[in-house]
Design an enzyme around this catalytic site. Structure first.
Site, mmCIF file in Angstrom:
data_model
loop_
_atom_site.group_PDB
_atom_site.id
_atom_site.type_symbol
_atom_site.label_atom_id
_atom_site.label_comp_id
_atom_site.label_asym_id
_atom_site.label_seq_id
_atom_site.Cartn_x
_atom_site.Cartn_y
_atom_site.Cartn_z
ATOM 1 N N HIS A 143 83.961 17.854 106.038
ATOM 2 C CA HIS A 143 84.666 19.116 105.722
ATOM 3 C C HIS A 143 84.546 19.502 104.248
ATOM 4 O O HIS A 143 84.952 20.597 103.870
ATOM 5 C CB HIS A 143 86.157 19.021 106.094
ATOM 6 C CG HIS A 143 86.388 18.851 107.559
ATOM 7 N ND1 HIS A 143 85.904 19.727 108.507
ATOM 8 C CD2 HIS A 143 87.050 17.888 108.270
ATOM 9 C CE1 HIS A 143 86.246 19.321 109.714
ATOM 10 N NE2 HIS A 143 86.942 18.199 109.601
ATOM 11 N N ASP A 202 81.171 14.688 115.349
ATOM 12 C CA ASP A 202 82.629 14.663 115.193
ATOM 13 C C ASP A 202 83.227 15.821 115.989
ATOM 14 O O ASP A 202 82.601 16.875 116.151
ATOM 15 C CB ASP A 202 82.967 14.801 113.699
ATOM 16 C CG ASP A 202 84.454 14.645 113.409
ATOM 17 O OD1 ASP A 202 84.868 13.558 112.972
ATOM 18 O OD2 ASP A 202 85.219 15.635 113.617
ATOM 19 N N HIS A 232 85.443 17.871 115.148
ATOM 20 C CA HIS A 232 85.668 19.052 114.316
ATOM 21 C C HIS A 232 84.352 19.556 113.722
ATOM 22 O O HIS A 232 83.483 18.758 113.374
ATOM 23 C CB HIS A 232 86.645 18.714 113.179
ATOM 24 C CG HIS A 232 87.956 18.181 113.650
ATOM 25 N ND1 HIS A 232 88.203 16.818 113.795
ATOM 26 C CD2 HIS A 232 89.090 18.819 114.034
ATOM 27 C CE1 HIS A 232 89.444 16.645 114.242
ATOM 28 N NE2 HIS A 232 90.005 17.841 114.399
HETATM 29 C C1 OKP Z 1 88.891 15.499 109.965
HETATM 30 B B1 OKP Z 1 87.645 15.013 110.679
HETATM 31 C C2 OKP Z 1 95.597 20.259 107.734
HETATM 32 C C3 OKP Z 1 95.311 19.158 108.685
HETATM 33 C C4 OKP Z 1 94.868 19.671 110.037
HETATM 34 C C5 OKP Z 1 92.911 18.372 110.001
HETATM 35 C C6 OKP Z 1 91.924 17.658 110.864
HETATM 36 C C7 OKP Z 1 90.850 17.045 110.015
HETATM 37 C C8 OKP Z 1 89.835 16.269 110.818
HETATM 38 N N1 OKP Z 1 96.541 19.908 106.750
HETATM 39 N N2 OKP Z 1 94.058 18.768 110.726
HETATM 40 O O1 OKP Z 1 86.788 16.040 111.113
HETATM 41 O O2 OKP Z 1 87.899 14.120 111.772
HETATM 42 ZN ZN ZN Z 2 87.055 15.209 113.221
#
Ligand code: OKP
Ligand code: ZN
Length: 343
Positions: free
Chosen positions: A159, A195, A197
């Site tokens: 990210h 992943d 996400h």
């Molecule tokens: C990370 B990876 C916002 C948090 C919301 C975030 C998920 C991050 C995933 N404060 N959730 O791609 O596994």
């Molecule tokens: Zn993720």
């Protein structure tokens, strides 16, 4: 397959993230990497080596220097204000707001982030620097001729863009490793982000380039974090047009659906003819993941690894997400064992 690992990740252990309107204990915690390491050792995946130190130069090939120096000095600046608890950002330069870097730490943190999922603690700099070294040491092993290497990175990276962090990610480990491949003579690098996400940071870093192909299978941004990138019509820009492929899937997707997207991504990767493949390996696609909505089961990760192995490419696996801590080791290592089972 050799695993690259450093205990330094323990130095990063944020207390809270903002989720569902509440400050919640961080899902991204040290036991995740401990479980993956334990499984690699239990099944004799192929030895564990410590990372070498690469310094800032390979990081600065991908990340903005203002961003890097902000991250390096953030905790000291925070402490100088008399604060001894975790840092979190809370204001971001949204549409029509000034993109001027403020002087104060809270303003700078907002400028260099896009959400509140990135606590900075006393040990964060050491941990995120080590995580990069884990990725780069894996890349170096690949350059020496290994077929597959596992960089057990923590914190994750996909990210993080050139000049902002978010979603538990600070430095983009996979992107830094990809750039290192190119800097050492590779002509083309493919990235496969499995992943749950969307890898918004990795996509953004290489969006206008043809020397890195980015492919990602993930929860559709219409309903899933990171919400603001990851649609199928994002194809790249300029000379990078045609070198970005997103496969957003519906909530509830299981292996029967997910594997079709994997096959499509693998066709693009094979057609691209890369020198190296980098897999952003998140296992938060698992049916019991506490923050995700796909339905992959543990044996599916063996199939995933086999499919990736059949590409016949030198492959660096870089650990990303996965929050079902009990099964994270089994699922992540299943991918690597599946890969190793294909010759
Ligand atoms: C990370 B990876 C916002 C948090 C919301 C975030 C998920 C991050 C995933 N404060 N959730 O791609 O596994
Ligand atoms: Zn993720």
């Amino acid at each position: 397959m050799l695993t690259i690992y450093s205990d330094d990740h323990h130095l990063h252990h944020g207390k809270f993230e903002l989720i569902d309107g509440q400050l919640t204990p961080c899902f991204e915690k040290p036991s995740r990497a401990d479980m993956v390491l334990a499984r690699a050792q239990k099944v004799n995946l192929g030895g564990v080596a410590a990372p070498r130190e690469f310094g800032l130069e390979p990081i600065l090939r991908v990340h903005d220097s203002g961003f890097v120096h902000f991250l390096k000095g953030a905790w000291a600046e925070w402490q100088a204000m008399g604060r001894d608890y975790d840092m979190l950002p809370f204001t971001w330069p949204n549409r029509r707001l000034r993109q001027t870097i403020p002087d104060c730490i809270d303003g700078k943190f907002g400028y260099y982030s896009f959400d509140a999922g990135v606590p900075i603690t006393a040990g964060t700099w050491q941990a995120v620097s080590s995580s990069v070294n884990v990725a780069l040491t894996g890349q170096a092993e690949l350059a020496k001729g290994a077929r597959g290497v596992f960089s057990l990175c923590r914190p994750p990276g996909h990210h993080a863009a050139a000049d902002y962090m978010g979603g538990y990610c600070y430095f983009n480990n996979a992107a830094i490793a990809a750039q290192a491949c190119l800097d050492q003579g590779a002509a083309r690098v493919a990235i496969l982000d499995v992943d749950y996400h969307h890898g918004n940071g990795t996509q953004d870093i290489f969006y206008d380039r043809a020397d890195v192909l980015f492919t990602s299978i993930h929860g559709d941004p219409r309903f899933e974090y990171p919400f603001f990138l990851g649609y199928a019509d994002e194809k790249g820009v300029g000379v990078g047009e045609g070198f970005n492929f997103n496969y957003p899937l519906a909530a509830g997707s299981d292996w029967s659906v997910w594997s079709l997207a994997l096959a499509a991504a693998c066709r693009q990767i094979a057609a691209y003819g890369p020198d190296v493949l980098i897999v952003s390996l998140g296992v938060d696609t698992f049916k019991e993941d506490p923050i995700s909505q796909f339905k992959l089961d543990s044996p599916d990760y063996l199939r995933m690894g086999e499919t990736i192995g059949k590409l016949g490419l030198q492959t660096l696996f870089v650990m990303e997400g996965g929050y079902a801590v009990e099964e994270i080791g089994i699922n992540a290592i299943n991918v690597l064992q599946g890969f190793d089972s294909v010759q």
